[in-house]
Design an enzyme around this catalytic site. Structure first.
Site, PDB file in Angstrom:
ATOM      1  CE  LYS A  13      -2.110  -1.172   3.854  1.00 51.15           C
ATOM      2  NZ  LYS A  13      -1.392  -2.452   4.150  1.00 51.15           N
ATOM      3  NE  ARG A  88      -4.365  -1.527  10.142  1.00 48.41           N
ATOM      4  CZ  ARG A  88      -3.327  -0.934   9.538  1.00 48.41           C
ATOM      5  NH1 ARG A  88      -3.419   0.259   9.049  1.00 48.41           N
ATOM      6  NH2 ARG A  88      -2.188  -1.569   9.444  1.00 48.41           N
ATOM      7  NE  ARG A 127       7.293  -2.259   6.278  1.00 50.25           N
ATOM      8  CZ  ARG A 127       5.962  -2.172   6.414  1.00 50.25           C
ATOM      9  NH1 ARG A 127       5.218  -1.723   5.404  1.00 50.25           N
ATOM     10  NH2 ARG A 127       5.388  -2.550   7.532  1.00 50.25           N
ATOM     11  NE  ARG A 160       6.311  -0.057  10.301  1.00 47.27           N
ATOM     12  CZ  ARG A 160       5.128  -0.120   9.695  1.00 47.27           C
ATOM     13  NH1 ARG A 160       4.961   0.459   8.518  1.00 47.27           N
ATOM     14  NH2 ARG A 160       4.130  -0.757  10.262  1.00 47.27           N
ATOM     15  NE  ARG A 171       2.296  -4.758  11.564  1.00 46.20           N
ATOM     16  CZ  ARG A 171       3.337  -4.587  10.741  1.00 46.20           C
ATOM     17  NH1 ARG A 171       4.497  -5.151  11.011  1.00 46.20           N
ATOM     18  NH2 ARG A 171       3.200  -3.847   9.672  1.00 46.20           N
TER      19      ARG A 171
HETATM   20  P1  ADP Z   1       1.330  -1.524   7.538  1.00 43.47           P
HETATM   21  O1  ADP Z   1       1.772  -0.492   6.513  1.00 43.47           O
HETATM   22  O2  ADP Z   1       2.359  -2.531   7.791  1.00 43.47           O
HETATM   23  O3  ADP Z   1      -0.009  -2.101   7.199  1.00 43.47           O
HETATM   24  P2  ADP Z   1       0.633   0.718   9.202  1.00 43.47           P
HETATM   25  O4  ADP Z   1       1.774   1.662   9.081  1.00 43.47           O
HETATM   26  O5  ADP Z   1      -0.567   0.993   8.380  1.00 43.47           O
HETATM   27  O6  ADP Z   1       1.169  -0.751   8.913  1.00 43.47           O
HETATM   28  O7  ADP Z   1       0.167   0.603  10.705  1.00 43.47           O
HETATM   29  C1  ADP Z   1       1.092   0.408  11.766  1.00 43.47           C
HETATM   30  C2  ADP Z   1       0.328   0.270  13.071  1.00 43.47           C
HETATM   31  O8  ADP Z   1      -0.378   1.486  13.349  1.00 43.47           O
HETATM   32  C3  ADP Z   1      -0.742  -0.804  13.099  1.00 43.47           C
HETATM   33  O9  ADP Z   1      -0.209  -2.080  13.414  1.00 43.47           O
HETATM   34  C4  ADP Z   1      -1.697  -0.280  14.182  1.00 43.47           C
HETATM   35  O10 ADP Z   1      -1.186  -0.511  15.470  1.00 43.47           O
HETATM   36  C5  ADP Z   1      -1.645   1.222  13.944  1.00 43.47           C
HETATM   37  N1  ADP Z   1      -2.709   1.654  13.001  1.00 43.47           N
HETATM   38  C6  ADP Z   1      -2.526   2.213  11.772  1.00 43.47           C
HETATM   39  N2  ADP Z   1      -3.699   2.490  11.197  1.00 43.47           N
HETATM   40  C7  ADP Z   1      -4.666   2.093  12.068  1.00 43.47           C
HETATM   41  C8  ADP Z   1      -6.095   2.100  12.036  1.00 43.47           C
HETATM   42  N3  ADP Z   1      -6.782   2.564  10.984  1.00 43.47           N
HETATM   43  N4  ADP Z   1      -6.750   1.609  13.137  1.00 43.47           N
HETATM   44  C9  ADP Z   1      -6.086   1.154  14.190  1.00 43.47           C
HETATM   45  N5  ADP Z   1      -4.749   1.107  14.280  1.00 43.47           N
HETATM   46  C10 ADP Z   1      -4.029   1.575  13.226  1.00 43.47           C
HETATM   47  P1  ADP Z   2       2.166  -1.866   3.234  1.00 44.31           P
HETATM   48  O1  ADP Z   2       2.153  -0.353   3.233  1.00 44.31           O
HETATM   49  O2  ADP Z   2       0.956  -2.435   2.560  1.00 44.31           O
HETATM   50  O3  ADP Z   2       2.398  -2.455   4.581  1.00 44.31           O
HETATM   51  P2  ADP Z   2       4.732  -1.584   1.818  1.00 44.31           P
HETATM   52  O4  ADP Z   2       4.412  -0.722   0.629  1.00 44.31           O
HETATM   53  O5  ADP Z   2       5.447  -0.963   2.931  1.00 44.31           O
HETATM   54  O6  ADP Z   2       3.383  -2.341   2.322  1.00 44.31           O
HETATM   55  O7  ADP Z   2       5.540  -2.849   1.267  1.00 44.31           O
HETATM   56  C1  ADP Z   2       6.029  -3.866   2.160  1.00 44.31           C
HETATM   57  C2  ADP Z   2       7.420  -4.309   1.700  1.00 44.31           C
HETATM   58  O8  ADP Z   2       7.307  -5.012   0.450  1.00 44.31           O
HETATM   59  C3  ADP Z   2       8.391  -3.162   1.450  1.00 44.31           C
HETATM   60  O9  ADP Z   2       9.669  -3.591   1.828  1.00 44.31           O
HETATM   61  C4  ADP Z   2       8.309  -2.934  -0.064  1.00 44.31           C
HETATM   62  O10 ADP Z   2       9.533  -2.425  -0.594  1.00 44.31           O
HETATM   63  C5  ADP Z   2       8.042  -4.333  -0.587  1.00 44.31           C
HETATM   64  N1  ADP Z   2       7.146  -4.358  -1.765  1.00 44.31           N
HETATM   65  C6  ADP Z   2       6.134  -3.506  -2.058  1.00 44.31           C
HETATM   66  N2  ADP Z   2       5.512  -3.868  -3.202  1.00 44.31           N
HETATM   67  C7  ADP Z   2       6.137  -4.992  -3.645  1.00 44.31           C
HETATM   68  C8  ADP Z   2       5.960  -5.858  -4.785  1.00 44.31           C
HETATM   69  N3  ADP Z   2       4.990  -5.634  -5.683  1.00 44.31           N
HETATM   70  N4  ADP Z   2       6.799  -6.912  -4.908  1.00 44.31           N
HETATM   71  C9  ADP Z   2       7.775  -7.132  -3.977  1.00 44.31           C
HETATM   72  N5  ADP Z   2       7.993  -6.377  -2.901  1.00 44.31           N
HETATM   73  C10 ADP Z   2       7.191  -5.305  -2.719  1.00 44.31           C
END
Ligand code: ADP
Ligand code: ADP
Ligand code: ZN
Length: 217
Positions: A13, A88, A127, A160, A171
């Site tokens: 994302k 979420r 990541r 992270r 998660r």
């Molecule tokens: P990822 O990109 O790996 O999906 P995020 O950066 O979106 O993770 O979220 C990191 C953490 O922040 C989550 O594990 C949660 O604890 C908190 N968080 C983010 N967005 C939300 C949401 N919409 N509702 C509740 N908690 C959230």
């Molecule tokens: P999210 O925000 O959904 O948690 P991220 O965009 O942070 O996901 O991506 C998670 C990890 O996967 C990062 O290390 C990113 O560089 C890698 N990644 C993202 N898109 C792809 C893809 N299409 N193929 C392989 N690796 C990817």
């Protein structure tokens, strides 16, 4: 245009968001990023959110809904916004509908990025994120040109805390239980566009662009 990215942690994302906000001139609303910044600064919001985030649990609905409500009222959101990682839970989605209704606007599309669980674990544990500008990399799948250095700003990359294997597993379980029901929620509203997130980054970007270009026609 108001777009939401829906998908499990690691679906890509944030990676797609970097491209989309530039190409479609959208304000970027990532609740994860807002919360991490609050934790780093030690604000009251950060103190409230810290423990949930460290444990891989969701921060309470009222807290994140408050954040998004405030952010959507910012002037830069008027020309369009991209929601990443919010809503979420079904309760958050219902609150968002209410907030948007009050603002006189609505969601245009939900882009659902579907990725296999094994791939998600590999993505999350590899990541790396720039400490300075937040750009996202992967040690194998999307490495920076120079090891541990951000291509965009020269900042240092770091991992992270919640990308450890144990927290990642938690998660993913939380996603299944609390967030996956949103797929049906938005399918029923005819907003859902599912994209195969197992493809490479550019192929996914092209498919999302195709969806958005169709919307704005
Ligand atoms: P990822 O990109 O790996 O999906 P995020 O950066 O979106 O993770 O979220 C990191 C953490 O922040 C989550 O594990 C949660 O604890 C908190 N968080 C983010 N967005 C939300 C949401 N919409 N509702 C509740 N908690 C959230
Ligand atoms: P999210 O925000 O959904 O948690 P991220 O965009 O942070 O996901 O991506 C998670 C990890 O996967 C990062 O290390 C990113 O560089 C890698 N990644 C993202 N898109 C792809 C893809 N299409 N193929 C392989 N690796 C990817
Ligand atoms: Zn950077």
């Amino acid at each position: 245009m108001l777009i939401m990215l829906l998908g499990p942690p690691g679906a890509g994302k944030g990676t797609q968001a970097e491209f989309l906000v530039k190409n479609y001139n959208l304000a970027y609303i990532s609740t994860g990023e807002i919360l991490r910044s609050a934790v780093k600064k030690g604000t009251p919001l950060g103190l409230k959110a810290k423990q949930y985030m460290e444990e891989g649990q969701l921060v309470p609905d009222d807290v994140v809904v408050g954040i998004v409500k405030e952010r959507l009222a910012d002037p830069d959101c008027r020309q369009g916004a991209l929601l990443d990682g919010f809503p979420r839970t079904v309760a958050q989605a219902q609150s968002l509908d209410q907030v948007l209704n009050d603002l006189g606007c609505k969601l245009d599309a939900v882009i659902h990025m579907a990725v296999e669980e094994e791939e998600l674990i590999a993505r999350l544990t590899g990541r790396r994120v720039c400490r300075d500008c937040g750009a996202t990399y992967h040690i194998k799948f999307n490495p920076p040109k120079v090891r541990n250095v951000c291509d965009q700003c020269g900042g240092e990359l770091s991992q992270r805390e919640d990308d450890s294997l144990a927290t990642v597993t938690e998660r993913l379980a939380v996603y299944k239980k609390q967030t996956e029901p949103l797929i049906d929620y938005y399918r029923q509203q005819n907003l859902l566009h599912t994209i195969d997130g197992n493809q490479d980054i550019d192929a996914i970007a092209a498919q999302i662009s195709a969806v958005l270009d169709k919307l704005s026609q």
